[in-house]
Motif scaffolding. Structure first.
Motif, PDB file in Angstrom:
ATOM      1  N   VAL A   5       0.829  -1.201   0.000  1.00  0.00           N
ATOM      2  CA  VAL A   5       0.000   0.000   0.000  1.00  0.00           C
ATOM      3  C   VAL A   5       0.861   1.249   0.000  1.00  0.00           C
ATOM      4  N   TYR A  10      -0.699   5.810  -0.439  1.00  0.00           N
ATOM      5  CA  TYR A  10      -2.060   6.095   0.021  1.00  0.00           C
ATOM      6  C   TYR A  10      -2.014   7.092   1.180  1.00  0.00           C
ATOM      7  N   ILE A 129     -12.443   4.844   3.392  1.00  0.00           N
ATOM      8  CA  ILE A 129     -12.019   3.451   3.556  1.00  0.00           C
ATOM      9  C   ILE A 129     -13.249   2.554   3.675  1.00  0.00           C
ATOM     10  N   GLN A 151      -9.592   3.509  -0.310  1.00  0.00           N
ATOM     11  CA  GLN A 151      -9.074   2.188   0.057  1.00  0.00           C
ATOM     12  C   GLN A 151     -10.229   1.204   0.159  1.00  0.00           C
ATOM     13  N   SER A 153     -10.499  -2.722   1.088  1.00  0.00           N
ATOM     14  CA  SER A 153      -9.617  -3.785   1.559  1.00  0.00           C
ATOM     15  C   SER A 153     -10.340  -4.767   2.475  1.00  0.00           C
ATOM     16  N   SER A 174      -6.697   2.077  -3.786  1.00  0.00           N
ATOM     17  CA  SER A 174      -6.002   0.861  -3.375  1.00  0.00           C
ATOM     18  C   SER A 174      -7.042  -0.222  -3.119  1.00  0.00           C
TER      19      SER A 174
END
Length: 585
Positions: A5, A10, A129, A151, A153, A174
């Motif tokens: 990452v 990021y 996120i 993000q 994830s 990401s």
């Protein structure tokens, strides 16, 4: 994963210090929760504490932390709320993050969006996120558009009617450590994506492509993904400049005669589409990937495009005639060979005779003294523990095409509680396990639910490696023996006499250093690779055991030369006898 990452730089602006925490219980209506959202301050936390919530459709218009520590089920509403209508929105959703919500966090929820357009939408919501959620059953599960530094994830995103994760007009997103599966179209679909990272994801059993990339794509990194059992693995149909596709495993992707791409444009590990454009100075870097067992081509160019060159990759064969690469591509073929080590047999990937130490992760079928194993290849190396006091017959089974069976369970899939974690394959950077199928029994893919490897991890993100050493060489002998010689091991490479190319090692013979080669590989016939029947293995050892491996070859193909020679011999005898008869008359 931190290193992966950070490579994407990021930058998160999520600040939740000194804030108010709200407890959200299931006795609150959607309208009441929305009112609480509207009255909150930037940085406040909303914790969903009940087991299940119904008819949820919330607009997030502030920087909020929305979490659950109980995996709360959020059943998404199928109609628009008054607030959504006032904003001019037309698609139904579970959570809609606006520009004002930038820096928010959505974590720990099980969002079920049956009959809704989207489960989650991020619209201009930068620095946001979405992590550790299960998201399923929407028309398209997650949409991220017009944002920076997002993000996505550690999510399990599955069973969308169309695409599971849609990315549009994005800089620096990401996408890592997600399991994305069982979707009606693509697992990940991108359009106009720049300077972004897609890494360590499991993408499988999607009815279209694993990853589809459209319009423009520039300076993105697609790395360490395991993409299998899709119509194509990666479909690049974009203007691509400076993109890098490194260390991915693309395998068992299948042809679909009913695909909108046309049947022959399916079943490929890597496919370049009609709209693919690039410049010679900024060709995509496609290197150190494992492209294996795909039903059509391992890599295929569009017939309207010019031939161009891929980087070095492993195409499941040391023989350029059996790598199933499209003739419109030039490919440098990495070689696999045996090495001898003190306590067993090592396997090593080579690039022009030099060991490759950063590579895709995959399982390789190996036969040792007639027992069959699936050995995990990590960082270009694999290892089988054996009795080092004996010589062993060893075969690497190359060239296997996809099995002729396929699970028919792509309909709505009910996962177990552990499905979004799977089993570890030795890479602590990917908790789902690089080779696992996240709880589903697909019958293929490079992983096994349980492993007992003897390699030691020296890198949490990249897995394990063995202490293999020595040089690899080639030889024309038919013997296949690995001796405990701690040095050179000489290999015999067979021909594709059946569905599997068996490649063996021998301790004797004339040395010839394995060299990489550039090859247009024109022998990629679709009909050449029907699989052999599965069999059972009772092998024991500190490697993966195989449940269904076959070394059966085609008897007609294997014996055809003998049959022809026998016929020729009989004809010759007949002619000779006839002439001798005339001499005596």
């Amino acid at each position: 994963m931190v290193s992966s990452v950070s490579a994407n730089e990021y930058n998160s602006n999520n600040d939740f210090a000194n804030v108010t925490t709200y407890s959200i219980t299931s006795d609150l209506s959607n309208g009441e929760i929305q009112t609480m959202f509207n009255g909150a301050s930037n940085g406040d936390t909303f914790e969903f504490t009940s087991k299940s919530y119904d008819n949820i459709s919330l607009v997030v218009d502030k920087q909020l932390k929305i979490i659950s520590n109980k995996n709360s089920i959020i059943n998404v509403a199928t109609s628009l709320t008054d607030k959504a209508k006032d904003m001019g929105l037309s698609n139904t959703f579970g959570f809609y993050f606006t520009q004002n919500s930038s820096g928010s966090i959505l974590s720990g929820l099980n969002i079920i969006a049956a009959n809704a357009d989207y489960a989650v939408i991020l619209d201009k919501s930068s620095n946001t996120i979405v992590e550790n959620n299960e998201i399923s059953q929407a028309l398209n599960n997650v949409l991220v558009k017009n944002a920076d530094n997002v993000q996505i994830s550690e999510n399990y995103i599955h069973n969308a009617t169309n695409n599971s994760l849609q990315i549009k007009d994005i800089n620096n997103i990401s996408i890592f450590n997600n399991t994305i599966a069982f979707n009606g179209r693509s697992g990940i679909e991108t359009s106009n994506m720049f300077d972004s990272l897609i890494t360590w994801n499991e993408v499988y059993f999607n009815a279209f492509n694993g990853i589809s990339m459209y319009n423009k794509s520039s300076n993105n990194k697609v790395m360490y993904n395991h993409v299998y059992e899709n119509t194509n693995g990666i479909f690049l149909n974009a203007e691509s400049y400076g993109d890098k596709f490194l260390y991915n495993t693309l395998e068992y992707n299948r042809m679909d005669p009913n695909s909108e791409l046309g049947g022959f444009e399916t079943g490929n590990g890597f496919l370049f589409g009609e709209e693919f454009e690039t410049s010679k100075k900024q060709l995509p870097d496609i290197s150190y990937n494992a492209l294996m067992h795909n039903e059509n081509f391992q890599a295929k160019n569009n017939p309207t495009k010019e031939q161009f060159k891929l980087g070095p990759n492993y195409f499941d064969s040391n023989d350029g005639e059996h790598t199933f690469i499209c003739p419109m591509l030039l490919a440098k073929i990495l070689k696999m060979d045996f090495t001898s080590v003190s306590n067993g047999i090592g396997i090593q990937i080579y690039d022009d005779g030099k060991p490759v130490n950063d590579f895709a992760f995959f399982d390789q079928k190996i036969s040792v003294d007639g027992k069959e194993y699936s050995v995990e290849i990590q960082n270009g190396k694999g290892f089988i523990q054996t009795d080092s006091s004996q010589d062993h017959e060893v075969e690497i089974q190359h060239g296997e095409k996809v099995p002729d069976y396929r699970k028919e369970t792509v309909e709505k899939y009910t996962p177990s509680s552990d499905d979004n974690k799977g089993s570890s394959s030795g890479s602590s950077g990917n908790e789902k396990g690089f080779g696992s199928t996240s709880g589903s029994s697909s019958g293929s893919g490079s992983g096994s639910g349980s492993s007992d490897t003897t390699t030691d991890s020296n890198d949490g993100n990249k897995g394990t490696s063995s202490n293999s050493n020595g040089n690899s060489n080639t030889n024309s002998t038919s013997n296949s023996v690995v001796s405990n010689n701690q040095g050179q091991v000489i290999a015999n490479y067979g021909t594709n006499s059946s569905d599997i190319i068996s490649e063996s090692t021998s301790q004797t013979g004339e040395e010839e250093q394995s060299q990489g080669q550039e090859n247009a590989a024109e022998a990629g016939s679709v009909d050449s690779g029907e699989s052999s029947s599965p069999g059972d293995s009772d092998a024991e050892g500190k490697v993966y055991e195989l449940d269904s491996v076959s070394k059966k070859s085609n008897p007609l193909q294997d014996n055809s030369i003998i049959i022809v020679l026998a016929i020729v011999f009989l004809v010759a005898i007949f002619i000779y006898g006839y002439r001798r008869k005339n001499e005596f008359e």
